[in-house]
Design an enzyme around this catalytic site. Sequence first.
Site, PDB file in Angstrom:
ATOM      1  CB  CYS A 191      -0.881   0.019   1.230  1.00 12.44           C
ATOM      2  SG  CYS A 191      -1.617  -1.560   1.620  1.00 12.44           S
ATOM      3  NE  ARG A 233       3.786   2.494  -3.439  1.00  9.92           N
ATOM      4  CZ  ARG A 233       4.505   1.775  -2.581  1.00  9.92           C
ATOM      5  NH1 ARG A 233       3.994   0.744  -1.993  1.00  9.92           N
ATOM      6  NH2 ARG A 233       5.742   2.118  -2.317  1.00  9.92           N
ATOM      7  CD1 TRP A 244      -3.759  -3.129  -4.416  1.00  8.20           C
ATOM      8  CD2 TRP A 244      -2.883  -4.879  -3.343  1.00  8.20           C
ATOM      9  NE1 TRP A 244      -3.745  -4.182  -5.275  1.00  8.20           N
ATOM     10  CE2 TRP A 244      -3.210  -5.260  -4.662  1.00  8.20           C
ATOM     11  CE3 TRP A 244      -2.327  -5.824  -2.494  1.00  8.20           C
ATOM     12  CZ2 TRP A 244      -2.991  -6.545  -5.135  1.00  8.20           C
ATOM     13  CZ3 TRP A 244      -2.099  -7.105  -2.964  1.00  8.20           C
ATOM     14  CH2 TRP A 244      -2.437  -7.450  -4.272  1.00  8.20           C
ATOM     15  CG  ASN A 255       2.323   0.142   3.292  1.00 10.33           C
ATOM     16  OD1 ASN A 255       1.140   0.455   3.391  1.00 10.33           O
ATOM     17  ND2 ASN A 255       3.180   0.775   2.511  1.00 10.33           N
ATOM     18  N   GLY A 256       2.075  -3.933   5.198  1.00 10.15           N
ATOM     19  CA  GLY A 256       2.645  -5.190   5.689  1.00 10.15           C
ATOM     20  C   GLY A 256       1.589  -6.028   6.383  1.00 10.15           C
ATOM     21  CD  GLU A 273       5.175 -17.279 -17.641  1.00  5.68           C
ATOM     22  OE1 GLU A 273       4.150 -17.618 -18.236  1.00  5.68           O
ATOM     23  OE2 GLU A 273       5.355 -16.123 -17.207  1.00  5.68           O
ATOM     24  CE  LYS A 299       5.561 -12.980 -18.808  1.00  2.92           C
ATOM     25  NZ  LYS A 299       4.610 -13.737 -18.141  1.00  2.92           N
ATOM     26  CD  GLU A 350       2.649 -12.165 -21.487  1.00  8.87           C
ATOM     27  OE1 GLU A 350       3.558 -12.673 -20.794  1.00  8.87           O
ATOM     28  OE2 GLU A 350       1.599 -11.747 -20.998  1.00  8.87           O
ATOM     29  CG  HIS A 389       6.856 -36.723 -31.348  1.00 14.30           C
ATOM     30  ND1 HIS A 389       6.816 -37.945 -31.965  1.00 14.30           N
ATOM     31  CD2 HIS A 389       7.359 -36.952 -30.111  1.00 14.30           C
ATOM     32  CE1 HIS A 389       7.248 -38.883 -31.144  1.00 14.30           C
ATOM     33  NE2 HIS A 389       7.597 -38.291 -30.009  1.00 14.30           N
ATOM     34  CE  LYS A 404      -0.755  -7.197 -13.951  1.00 16.50           C
ATOM     35  NZ  LYS A 404       0.227  -8.254 -14.292  1.00 16.50           N
TER      36      LYS A 404
HETATM   37  C1  G6P Z   1      -3.710 -11.416 -18.802  1.00 17.07           C
HETATM   38  C2  G6P Z   1      -2.375 -10.918 -18.320  1.00 17.07           C
HETATM   39  C3  G6P Z   1      -1.486 -12.102 -17.951  1.00 17.07           C
HETATM   40  C4  G6P Z   1      -2.166 -12.990 -16.930  1.00 17.07           C
HETATM   41  C5  G6P Z   1      -3.555 -13.420 -17.398  1.00 17.07           C
HETATM   42  C6  G6P Z   1      -4.349 -14.050 -16.277  1.00 17.07           C
HETATM   43  O1  G6P Z   1      -3.545 -12.079 -20.018  1.00 17.07           O
HETATM   44  O2  G6P Z   1      -1.759 -10.141 -19.302  1.00 17.07           O
HETATM   45  O3  G6P Z   1      -0.255 -11.643 -17.447  1.00 17.07           O
HETATM   46  O4  G6P Z   1      -1.386 -14.114 -16.688  1.00 17.07           O
HETATM   47  O5  G6P Z   1      -4.310 -12.299 -17.849  1.00 17.07           O
HETATM   48  O6  G6P Z   1      -4.623 -13.062 -15.334  1.00 17.07           O
HETATM   49  P1  G6P Z   1      -4.978 -13.322 -13.836  1.00 17.07           P
HETATM   50  O7  G6P Z   1      -5.197 -11.960 -13.245  1.00 17.07           O
HETATM   51  O8  G6P Z   1      -6.245 -14.144 -13.820  1.00 17.07           O
HETATM   52  O9  G6P Z   1      -3.843 -14.051 -13.209  1.00 17.07           O
END
Ligand code: G6P
Length: 607
Positions: A2, A29, A72, A98-99, A480, A484, A487, A503, A602
């Site tokens: 936060c 944030r 948060w 915070n924490g 993954e 990455k 993306e 294959h 996001k």
């Molecule tokens: C979007 C984001 C990804 C994330 C996915 C699932 O595609 O760009 O980075 O992994 O959604 O999101 P979530 O909030 O459910 O983990």
Amino acid sequence: MCGIFAYTGSKGSEAPDILLKGLISLEYRGYDSAGIFTPESGAVKTPGAVAELKKKIPKGFGGKSGIAHLRWATHGEPTEVNAHPHSDSTGEIWVVHNGIIENFKELKKKLEASGHRFVSDTDTEILAHLVEEHLKAEQNFEKAAIAALNDVRGTYGIALQYKGEPDKLIAARMGSPIVIGLGDGEHFIASDPSPILPHTKSVVFLEDGDVAVLTPEKHTIYKLDATKVKRDPTEIDWSAEEAQKSGYEHFMLKEIMEGPEVVENTLRGRLRADGGAKLGGLEFVAKELGQIERILITACGTAYYGGLVGEYMLEEFAGIPVEVELASEFRYRSPVLNQKTALIAISQSGETADTLEAIREGKRKGALTLGIVNAVGSTIARETDAGVYNHAGPEVSVASTKALVSQLTALALFTLFLGRQRALSPQKAAEIAAELRALPAKIQKVLDDREKIAVVAKKYAQARDFLFIGRKYNFPIALEGALKLKEVSYIHAEGYGAGEMKHGPIAMIDENFPSVAIATKNSVYDKMLSNIEQLKARKGPVIAIATEGDAEIAKTADDCIYVPPTIEMLEPILNVVPLQLFAYYFAKEKGYNVDRPRNLAKSVTVE
Ligand code: G6P
């Protein structure tokens, strides 16, 4: 997590204005509620943003000093009553925090027994009541604050204020950053330097266990044993935006760099001495969990890959059959579920539409629904029967990094929890727990070596295609790694199980088609070495993610990125970090907007 901002000065009645402006610079944030207190005008709090708070602040609200907060949520929903600042029973002592205070339940019980009444669900409120209690005995605000901090266990970054001494602020730090701003006739406290920078460049970063006492003219820093300590000021010339990113160029790098802290925060207070896991959010469904016969994990994107690692962990160490399915598939077919099935949603945001609908479908079919969610109070967190919060802090960069590190850690804890209900021996559980505790330092080692990864990324930056391969626990991490890179770099990258390479994908390999092979020393190491040989035989360049000290692999692979050894089950938590860094440096080299990749969002709240 936060945002904290506090001010004491001698400039008339300007504190609220200064505090609100500061909160706005902390809004990056992410937040769910906001609040402000001045000794002269009291407290105003609201769910929502600073704009909402401004609307609620009455005319004439003033003060020479005050504390403010953007929340948060970690304990309790994002409501007005749970928003900070929180006060003691007399309304004299106010705190923003915070924490996480780990022993807040036991402290609360004790305080309630001696007559304290609590109004919120937060762990933070306890701090104000503790100071109140000690103030009765000590008759000194500073001494009372230090005594209260000696009672608590957990993490905190705090700012405290007492109506009896309105121009005095107390700040303290334990695991959650706090910075003090040194102005001319004024002092500031903040969770990062961004709200301080418009006022002064001279700051003191508190260290864990520091307690700072500030008046407009002076600041004194104590340790928790009440001895004084001197901390030298730092002059910072960051722009406000750089300050939000803790001086890193992008949020993505900042968030990758938070890996060690994230693992610590996810583990905090959750490992039992006997190797089992204490997951408060699951306690009341522990009996049902003891009886489930099958687990279904559902998620999207990076969280889905986290789920795939969870399948390996849970089947090997908890002995329960697990299936993992993309939420967007799960919700549209006819999955077979019953009361003996636990359906687990993994989601950073807790708002992904497909994951949410998958959970709703599971509920309709009578499954026990659980969430591994980062955003407290989010829809998935509210709609699941029970769950585990990640405590990873807000993730700003679109490409998920630290959230996955936390999801994998939470899945390891969940495996210990279910494993100990079943056949996992205390010895094996203790071994896993010890390795979990050792992870933050190991991740730090990978991060400290990041410049080497930047060099490798630069070397391959002209490649147009990439293959990522891994086996067993590292198969989802290969997926993954490819995701990455896609993306943030807009490069064609494919993740494959290394055994499946023959294959199909190997047909594409030539001198212009590099591969990243996750080949750490584990039960499938020799198989991975053979796969690397097969790639080399087709002239394909190979970057290996290898275990420290492995000289053998360096003879075959073109480039090696080394990681410290850990047990196979936990390798993904470590091995994903160099892949995140690789994608980051690759995109940076290409000059792309790393934090906001084109076409991506996001939080995907539409189908
Ligand atoms: C979007 C984001 C990804 C994330 C996915 C699932 O595609 O760009 O980075 O992994 O959604 O999101 P979530 O909030 O459910 O983990």
